[in-house]
Design a protein around this motif. Structure first.
Motif, PDB file in Angstrom:
ATOM      1  N   SER A 298       0.893  -1.348  -0.174  1.00 17.16           N
ATOM      2  CA  SER A 298      -0.136   0.414   0.370  1.00 17.16           C
ATOM      3  C   SER A 298       0.627   1.281   0.164  1.00 17.16           C
ATOM      4  O   SER A 298       1.969   1.146  -0.018  1.00 17.16           O
ATOM      5  N   ALA A 299       0.563   2.290  -0.323  1.00 17.12           N
ATOM      6  CA  ALA A 299       0.954   3.860  -0.316  1.00 17.12           C
ATOM      7  C   ALA A 299       0.620   4.735  -0.288  1.00 17.12           C
ATOM      8  O   ALA A 299      -1.228   4.703  -0.225  1.00 17.12           O
ATOM      9  N   ILE A 300       0.658   5.622  -0.054  1.00 15.47           N
ATOM     10  CA  ILE A 300       0.017   7.239   0.037  1.00 15.47           C
ATOM     11  C   ILE A 300       0.933   8.286  -0.242  1.00 15.47           C
ATOM     12  O   ILE A 300       1.582   8.272   0.005  1.00 15.47           O
ATOM     13  N   GLN A 301       0.197   9.306  -0.421  1.00 16.68           N
ATOM     14  CA  GLN A 301       0.509  10.879  -0.855  1.00 16.68           C
ATOM     15  C   GLN A 301       1.004  11.673   0.484  1.00 16.68           C
ATOM     16  O   GLN A 301       0.550  11.860   0.869  1.00 16.68           O
TER      17      GLN A 301
ATOM     18  N   GLY B 159      -8.533  10.157   8.902  1.00 15.76           N
ATOM     19  CA  GLY B 159      -9.106  10.014   8.084  1.00 15.76           C
ATOM     20  C   GLY B 159      -8.682   8.715   6.688  1.00 15.76           C
ATOM     21  O   GLY B 159      -8.353   8.136   7.084  1.00 15.76           O
ATOM     22  N   ASN B 160      -6.900   9.138   6.611  1.00 15.67           N
ATOM     23  CA  ASN B 160      -5.652   8.042   6.603  1.00 15.67           C
ATOM     24  C   ASN B 160      -5.371   7.603   7.297  1.00 15.67           C
ATOM     25  O   ASN B 160      -5.197   6.027   7.119  1.00 15.67           O
TER      26      ASN B 160
ATOM     27  N   ALA C  43      -6.711   3.698   6.338  1.00 13.06           N
ATOM     28  CA  ALA C  43      -5.584   3.240   6.185  1.00 13.06           C
ATOM     29  C   ALA C  43      -4.147   1.991   7.114  1.00 13.06           C
ATOM     30  O   ALA C  43      -3.860   1.950   7.198  1.00 13.06           O
TER      31      ALA C  43
ATOM     32  N   HIS D 205       2.699   9.951  -7.299  1.00 12.54           N
ATOM     33  CA  HIS D 205       0.893  10.574  -7.606  1.00 12.54           C
ATOM     34  C   HIS D 205       1.134  11.581  -7.405  1.00 12.54           C
ATOM     35  O   HIS D 205      -0.040  12.547  -7.580  1.00 12.54           O
TER      36      HIS D 205
ATOM     37  N   TYR E 223      -3.310   8.204 -13.389  1.00 14.27           N
ATOM     38  CA  TYR E 223      -2.824   8.007 -12.479  1.00 14.27           C
ATOM     39  C   TYR E 223      -2.581   6.555 -11.997  1.00 14.27           C
ATOM     40  O   TYR E 223      -2.615   5.743 -11.599  1.00 14.27           O
TER      41      TYR E 223
ATOM     42  N   MET F 127      -0.815   3.525 -10.153  1.00 14.51           N
ATOM     43  CA  MET F 127      -1.084   2.573  -9.308  1.00 14.51           C
ATOM     44  C   MET F 127      -1.283   1.087  -9.671  1.00 14.51           C
ATOM     45  O   MET F 127      -0.483   0.713  -8.098  1.00 14.51           O
TER      46      MET F 127
ATOM     47  N   GLY G 183      -8.636   2.865   1.972  1.00 10.83           N
ATOM     48  CA  GLY G 183      -9.847   3.007   2.593  1.00 10.83           C
ATOM     49  C   GLY G 183     -10.894   2.432   1.342  1.00 10.83           C
ATOM     50  O   GLY G 183     -10.311   2.398   0.293  1.00 10.83           O
TER      51      GLY G 183
ATOM     52  N   ALA H  40     -13.589   2.780   7.788  1.00  9.14           N
ATOM     53  CA  ALA H  40     -12.733   2.101   5.717  1.00  9.14           C
ATOM     54  C   ALA H  40     -13.659   4.033   5.225  1.00  9.14           C
ATOM     55  O   ALA H  40     -13.069   4.007   4.213  1.00  9.14           O
TER      56      ALA H  40
ATOM     57  N   VAL I  99     -14.260   7.569   6.436  1.00 13.44           N
ATOM     58  CA  VAL I  99     -13.884   8.635   7.759  1.00 13.44           C
ATOM     59  C   VAL I  99     -14.782  10.093   7.321  1.00 13.44           C
ATOM     60  O   VAL I  99     -14.556  10.446   5.841  1.00 13.44           O
TER      61      VAL I  99
ATOM     62  N   LYS J 201     -16.437  12.351   1.997  1.00 12.06           N
ATOM     63  CA  LYS J 201     -15.142  12.292   2.790  1.00 12.06           C
ATOM     64  C   LYS J 201     -14.647  12.950   3.564  1.00 12.06           C
ATOM     65  O   LYS J 201     -14.295  14.377   2.462  1.00 12.06           O
TER      66      LYS J 201
HETATM   67  P1  TYM Z   1      -4.407   8.889  -0.606  1.00 12.11           P
HETATM   68  O1  TYM Z   1      -2.887   9.160  -0.159  1.00 12.11           O
HETATM   69  O2  TYM Z   1      -5.359   9.383  -0.847  1.00 12.11           O
HETATM   70  O3  TYM Z   1      -4.578   8.457   1.077  1.00 12.11           O
HETATM   71  C1  TYM Z   1      -4.063   7.420   1.307  1.00 12.11           C
HETATM   72  C2  TYM Z   1      -4.865   6.578   1.791  1.00 12.11           C
HETATM   73  O4  TYM Z   1      -6.101   6.693   3.325  1.00 12.11           O
HETATM   74  C3  TYM Z   1      -7.301   6.353   2.441  1.00 12.11           C
HETATM   75  N1  TYM Z   1      -7.754   7.492   3.312  1.00 12.11           N
HETATM   76  C4  TYM Z   1      -9.327   7.399   3.676  1.00 12.11           C
HETATM   77  N2  TYM Z   1      -9.468   6.089   4.426  1.00 12.11           N
HETATM   78  C5  TYM Z   1     -10.809   6.541   5.834  1.00 12.11           C
HETATM   79  N3  TYM Z   1     -11.678   7.542   4.756  1.00 12.11           N
HETATM   80  C6  TYM Z   1     -10.969   8.639   4.944  1.00 12.11           C
HETATM   81  N4  TYM Z   1     -11.491   9.899   4.642  1.00 12.11           N
HETATM   82  C7  TYM Z   1      -9.614   8.478   3.752  1.00 12.11           C
HETATM   83  N5  TYM Z   1      -9.153   9.509   3.008  1.00 12.11           N
HETATM   84  C8  TYM Z   1      -7.921   8.859   2.930  1.00 12.11           C
HETATM   85  C9  TYM Z   1      -6.881   6.021   1.212  1.00 12.11           C
HETATM   86  O5  TYM Z   1      -8.259   4.921   0.778  1.00 12.11           O
HETATM   87  C10 TYM Z   1      -5.889   6.058   1.637  1.00 12.11           C
HETATM   88  O6  TYM Z   1      -5.937   4.574   1.652  1.00 12.11           O
HETATM   89  N6  TYM Z   1      -3.474   6.605  -4.398  1.00 12.11           N
HETATM   90  C11 TYM Z   1      -3.628   6.295  -3.936  1.00 12.11           C
HETATM   91  C12 TYM Z   1      -1.844   6.468  -2.903  1.00 12.11           C
HETATM   92  C13 TYM Z   1      -1.402   5.118  -3.892  1.00 12.11           C
HETATM   93  C14 TYM Z   1      -2.107   4.084  -3.409  1.00 12.11           C
HETATM   94  C15 TYM Z   1      -0.923   3.096  -4.303  1.00 12.11           C
HETATM   95  C16 TYM Z   1      -2.498   2.767  -2.370  1.00 12.11           C
HETATM   96  C17 TYM Z   1      -0.691   5.429  -4.661  1.00 12.11           C
HETATM   97  N7  TYM Z   1      -0.396   3.755  -5.097  1.00 12.11           N
HETATM   98  C18 TYM Z   1      -1.173   1.834  -4.771  1.00 12.11           C
HETATM   99  C19 TYM Z   1      -2.771   1.816  -2.698  1.00 12.11           C
HETATM  100  C20 TYM Z   1      -2.398   0.557  -3.594  1.00 12.11           C
HETATM  101  C21 TYM Z   1      -3.909   7.866  -2.517  1.00 12.11           C
HETATM  102  O7  TYM Z   1      -4.018   8.747  -3.115  1.00 12.11           O
HETATM  103  O8  TYM Z   1      -4.410   7.454  -0.990  1.00 12.11           O
END
Ligand code: TYM
Length: 341
Positions: free
Chosen positions: A19-22, A30-31, A35, A56, A139, A143, A158, A195, A197, A206
């Motif tokens: 998994s990854a996060i920006q 939420g993140n 996640a 990304h 994008y 991913m 999430g 999952a 928030v 969200k």
């Molecule tokens: P990103 O950076 O927007 O968010 C990271 C993680 O946080 C979760 N998330 C939430 N979960 C619950 N409630 C919320 N309000 C909320 N906001 C964000 C997202 O679902 C995510 O799991 N494209 C992805 C990053 C990515 C990635 C990947 C993820 C790049 N490559 C490969 C999985 C696998 C993104 O922008 O997440």
């Protein structure tokens, strides 16, 4: 993590997680609940690979100095949340060139129509109407490359990322269908609580840091008084009963957050706060979140000062990630018919 342990893990083939996060500057509650907290809990049972998705991040314009700072801070914050580099591989996406390379290849196996249907693309292209770049559109193929390069079985995210994961699965199946089994087809891993928030100001949306109203989101690094202020201002309803119900999106969200943070079920929470006012409940949720975030903030303050340690960790992560991902890239290129180097 020692090479030996990693190699053993790979041969025993514990299920693999990616998994990854920006690194967007503000990692939100939420993140964290959707996640990051799951990533941390999964580290003992799975072979985990995590990344800071900085490639990304340039789909929206970044200020170079702030961007650099945000990438390092995201890395430090994830360590502070509990990513343990003795158990998991943890790197910065742009340090591993295979991601951009496989992304290009996968772009050629992804249809325009599929990408056009992505709700995130539709939302973001409306929000950034002056910069609807090709990267924003493609994008999801990047991913998919992130995930497929490591033959990941499970992807903890999430709810908002579910559609991107479906597309990754379709791309993997299409490629495997053409050339024989090349990629593991990944499954989403979406936690039971947290999952999705929601915004504290408009709880049908969200929680997102890109919300122009800063009271809508809580950042993992917000000061305790800021966290409390945001919860106290959270939008509720006029029904004045603390329970899950239709049209009670604000209270449903606060109960969800309380449940995710304390581990209590929504029934337990409803029983505990029966007869109490919304004001008391908002304060209680604020306090629970502050206590959850306190140790993370303390560890972050320590890590961010130690640049040498951070550098050592992300270098080690990238070295490993390259080794594993290069194998998959080579395999995919060979199947397509590229001349071996
Ligand atoms: P990103 O950076 O927007 O968010 C990271 C993680 O946080 C979760 N998330 C939430 N979960 C619950 N409630 C919320 N309000 C909320 N906001 C964000 C997202 O679902 C995510 O799991 N494209 C992805 C990053 C990515 C990635 C990947 C993820 C790049 N490559 C490969 C999985 C696998 C993104 O922008 O997440």
């Amino acid at each position: 993590m020692s090479e030996e342990i990693k190699e053993t893990q790979a041969t025993e083939r514990k299920k693999r997680i990616f998994s990854a996060i920006q690194p967007s500057g503000t990692i939100t509650l939420g993140n964290y609940l959707g996640a990051l907290r799951n990533w941390v809990n999964l580290q003992d049972s799975y072979d985990c690979i995590f990344a800071v998705a900085d490639l990304h991040a340039i789909t929206v314009r970044q200020d170079p100095k702030i961007f650099k700072k945000n990438i390092l801070e995201a890395y430090a914050l994830l360590l502070a949340c509990g990513i343990d580099t003795d158990k998991s591989m943890f790197f910065v996406q742009s340090h591993v060139h295979t991601h951009a390379e496989l992304a290009w290849i996968l772009n050629c196996y992804t249809q325009f129509g599929e990408l056009s249907r992505m709700t995130q693309f539709k939302d973001k292209s409306q929000k950034h109407a002056d910069n609807v770049n090709a990267g924003l559109f493609t994008y999801p193929s990047l991913m998919a490359a992130d995930i497929l390069l490591y033959q990941a079985d499970l992807v903890p995210v999430g709810e908002d990322q579910r559609q991107h994961l479906e597309l990754s699965r379709n791309i993997a199946e299409r490629f495997n269908g053409l050339y024989g089994k090349t990629f593991t087809v990944p499954e989403p891993y979406i936690g039971r609580v947290g999952a999705r928030v929601m915004s504290l100001q408009n709880p049908i949306k969200k929680m997102s840091k890109s919300d122009e109203n800063a009271n809508a989101w809580v950042a993992v690094l917000d000061k305790p008084e800021t966290v409390m202020k945001k919860f106290k201002r959270a939008v509720t309803d006029s029904d004045a009963r603390i329970c899950i119900g239709e049209g009670k999106d604000g209270i449903n969200n606060l109960i969800g957050i309380m449940s995710a943070v304390t581990g209590k079920t929504s029934d337990e929470i409803t029983a505990e706060y029966d007869g109490k006012g919304y004001g008391d409940f908002k304060t209680a949720v604020g306090e629970a979140v502050i206590e959850e975030l306190r140790p993370i903030q303390e560890r972050f303050a320590k890590y961010i000062k130690d640049k040498a340690y951070l550098e050592e960790q992300y270098r080690k992560g990238a070295e490993f990630a390259l080794k594993i991902s290069q194998r998959t890239l080579d395999k995919a290129m060979k199947k397509i018919g590229y001349l071996p180097k």
